[in-house]
Design a protein around this motif. Structure first.
Motif, PDB file in Angstrom:
ATOM      1  N   ILE A  73     110.570  -2.215  75.262  1.00  0.00           N
ATOM      2  CA  ILE A  73     110.739  -1.622  73.781  1.00  0.00           C
ATOM      3  C   ILE A  73     111.640  -2.463  73.173  1.00  0.00           C
ATOM      4  O   ILE A  73     111.629  -2.792  72.071  1.00  0.00           O
ATOM      5  CB  ILE A  73     110.876  -0.238  73.889  1.00  0.00           C
ATOM      6  CG1 ILE A  73     109.566   0.608  74.439  1.00  0.00           C
ATOM      7  CG2 ILE A  73     110.957   0.187  72.237  1.00  0.00           C
ATOM      8  CD1 ILE A  73     109.876   1.922  74.718  1.00  0.00           C
ATOM      9  N   GLY A 172     104.992   2.562  65.766  1.00  0.00           N
ATOM     10  CA  GLY A 172     105.034   1.942  66.967  1.00  0.00           C
ATOM     11  C   GLY A 172     106.059   2.309  67.853  1.00  0.00           C
ATOM     12  O   GLY A 172     106.356   1.679  69.257  1.00  0.00           O
ATOM     13  N   TYR A 174     108.513   5.346  70.510  1.00  0.00           N
ATOM     14  CA  TYR A 174     108.135   6.059  71.426  1.00  0.00           C
ATOM     15  C   TYR A 174     109.044   6.978  71.717  1.00  0.00           C
ATOM     16  O   TYR A 174     110.054   7.308  71.414  1.00  0.00           O
ATOM     17  CB  TYR A 174     108.418   5.182  72.765  1.00  0.00           C
ATOM     18  CG  TYR A 174     107.221   4.020  72.838  1.00  0.00           C
ATOM     19  CD1 TYR A 174     106.137   4.079  73.528  1.00  0.00           C
ATOM     20  CD2 TYR A 174     107.539   2.699  72.262  1.00  0.00           C
ATOM     21  CE1 TYR A 174     105.282   2.938  73.755  1.00  0.00           C
ATOM     22  CE2 TYR A 174     106.822   1.795  72.434  1.00  0.00           C
ATOM     23  CZ  TYR A 174     105.554   1.634  73.052  1.00  0.00           C
ATOM     24  OH  TYR A 174     104.625   0.712  73.104  1.00  0.00           O
ATOM     25  N   VAL A 212      99.368   9.898  67.653  1.00  0.00           N
ATOM     26  CA  VAL A 212      99.950   9.240  68.787  1.00  0.00           C
ATOM     27  C   VAL A 212      99.075   8.974  69.677  1.00  0.00           C
ATOM     28  O   VAL A 212      98.032   9.670  70.015  1.00  0.00           O
ATOM     29  CB  VAL A 212     101.298   9.982  69.304  1.00  0.00           C
ATOM     30  CG1 VAL A 212     102.427  10.458  68.362  1.00  0.00           C
ATOM     31  CG2 VAL A 212     100.677  11.534  69.649  1.00  0.00           C
ATOM     32  N   ARG A 227     103.395   7.220  72.209  1.00  0.00           N
ATOM     33  CA  ARG A 227     103.712   6.050  71.042  1.00  0.00           C
ATOM     34  C   ARG A 227     103.019   6.376  69.763  1.00  0.00           C
ATOM     35  O   ARG A 227     101.857   7.050  69.458  1.00  0.00           O
ATOM     36  CB  ARG A 227     102.854   4.711  71.565  1.00  0.00           C
ATOM     37  CG  ARG A 227     103.013   3.652  70.810  1.00  0.00           C
ATOM     38  CD  ARG A 227     102.132   2.313  70.923  1.00  0.00           C
ATOM     39  NE  ARG A 227     102.180   1.348  70.134  1.00  0.00           N
ATOM     40  CZ  ARG A 227     101.497   1.232  69.120  1.00  0.00           C
ATOM     41  NH1 ARG A 227     100.514   1.952  68.772  1.00  0.00           N
ATOM     42  NH2 ARG A 227     101.707   0.221  68.405  1.00  0.00           N
ATOM     43  N   LYS A 228     103.925   6.186  68.666  1.00  0.00           N
ATOM     44  CA  LYS A 228     103.522   6.697  67.504  1.00  0.00           C
ATOM     45  C   LYS A 228     102.727   5.542  66.772  1.00  0.00           C
ATOM     46  O   LYS A 228     102.984   4.193  66.956  1.00  0.00           O
ATOM     47  CB  LYS A 228     104.542   6.858  66.475  1.00  0.00           C
ATOM     48  CG  LYS A 228     104.346   7.440  65.087  1.00  0.00           C
ATOM     49  CD  LYS A 228     105.711   7.718  64.351  1.00  0.00           C
ATOM     50  CE  LYS A 228     105.368   8.057  62.970  1.00  0.00           C
ATOM     51  NZ  LYS A 228     106.564   8.473  62.054  1.00  0.00           N
ATOM     52  N   LYS A 229     101.450   5.749  66.427  1.00  0.00           N
ATOM     53  CA  LYS A 229     100.568   4.825  65.816  1.00  0.00           C
ATOM     54  C   LYS A 229     100.895   4.155  64.552  1.00  0.00           C
ATOM     55  O   LYS A 229     101.727   4.909  63.789  1.00  0.00           O
ATOM     56  CB  LYS A 229      99.143   5.502  65.646  1.00  0.00           C
ATOM     57  CG  LYS A 229      98.441   6.271  66.975  1.00  0.00           C
ATOM     58  CD  LYS A 229      97.106   6.770  66.610  1.00  0.00           C
ATOM     59  CE  LYS A 229      96.374   7.353  67.940  1.00  0.00           C
ATOM     60  NZ  LYS A 229      95.182   8.076  67.464  1.00  0.00           N
TER      61      LYS A 229
END
Length: 229
Positions: A73, A172, A174, A212, A227-229
């Motif tokens: 990341i 995007g 986490y 997510v 994971r956040k869209k």
């Protein structure tokens, strides 16, 4: 001999407490995983010898998972909720960007000096800041965006921590939650204590959240990567 007995006892206790792999398989996996640093090994030994509830320590295999995810990341800002003795914070710090920082919060004042001592002995001393207090009160006061959040505190409040941090997580970014399998209790209908029930509800809440993407990994006591869209 004493050291060998300690390591054997440590491995057995970890297996009995929460692991789902056969001990031989886990030992093989650890033997074929990059070793933990001398400082992390010291934290492991100190924690099992001197601190209550040592099963809360991330440990070698999970620690390398956290380190690898963080390195993938390359976060500029990490928030950790639940410091304990500092092992997971140091693993996550390995992936920080060049000028990145990690903020870790824990309400146990008895471990504050211990964890800070380990941080001071590490190469990440200037990148890590620890706050003592209740994260439910502290996090809303933080004016910062996060690339990576690690939740490893009281299970009853996991959903609250998630709801507090998701709005300030960069797109995007986490969130990683520990102990989501809870020694297998989450699939045992006979287990309905407060923590087990809270984790079941949290796990369902995540998979139903269309903001997510979710991946539950059966590593040690269960790690969910969001994971956040």
């Amino acid at each position: 001999m004493c050291s060998k007995r300690f390591i054997l006892s440590l491995s057995l206790n970890k297996y009995i407490a929460m692991n789902f792999l056969e001990p031989e398989i886990e030992q093989y996996a650890e033997a074929h995983t990059t070793p933990e640093s001398p400082l992390l090994a010291k934290i492991t030994r100190d924690t099992y010898l001197e601190v209550l509830q040592p099963r809360m320590l991330s440990g070698h295999l999970q620690g390398r998972v956290l380190s690898m995810l963080s390195k993938m990341i390359r976060p500029n800002a990490i928030l950790e909720i639940g410091t304990y003795t500092g092992y997971s914070a140091l693993c996550l710090a390995e992936g920080l960007s060049e000028h990145g920082s990690l903020l870790t919060i824990d309400k146990n004042i008895e471990l504050y000096d211990r964890a800070n001592g380990y941080f001071a002995d590490s190469e990440f001393n200037s990148s890590i800041k620890m706050l003592h207090g209740n994260a439910l009160s502290i996090v809303p006061e933080l004016d910062q965006k996060w690339d990576l959040v690690f939740i490893d505190a009281d299970k009853e409040n996991y959903q609250k921590y998630y709801d507090l941090t998701l709005p300030n997580l960069n797109d995007g970014g986490y969130i990683i939650a520990d102990n989501v399998l809870w020694s297998g209790k989450v699939i045992d209908a006979r287990e309905n204590d407060v923590d087990t029930t809270a984790l079941r509800l949290f796990n369902k809440y995540l998979i139903d959240d269309d903001r997510v993407e979710v991946l539950m990994l059966p590593v040690r006591d269960g790690l969910t990567v969001v994971r956040k869209k």
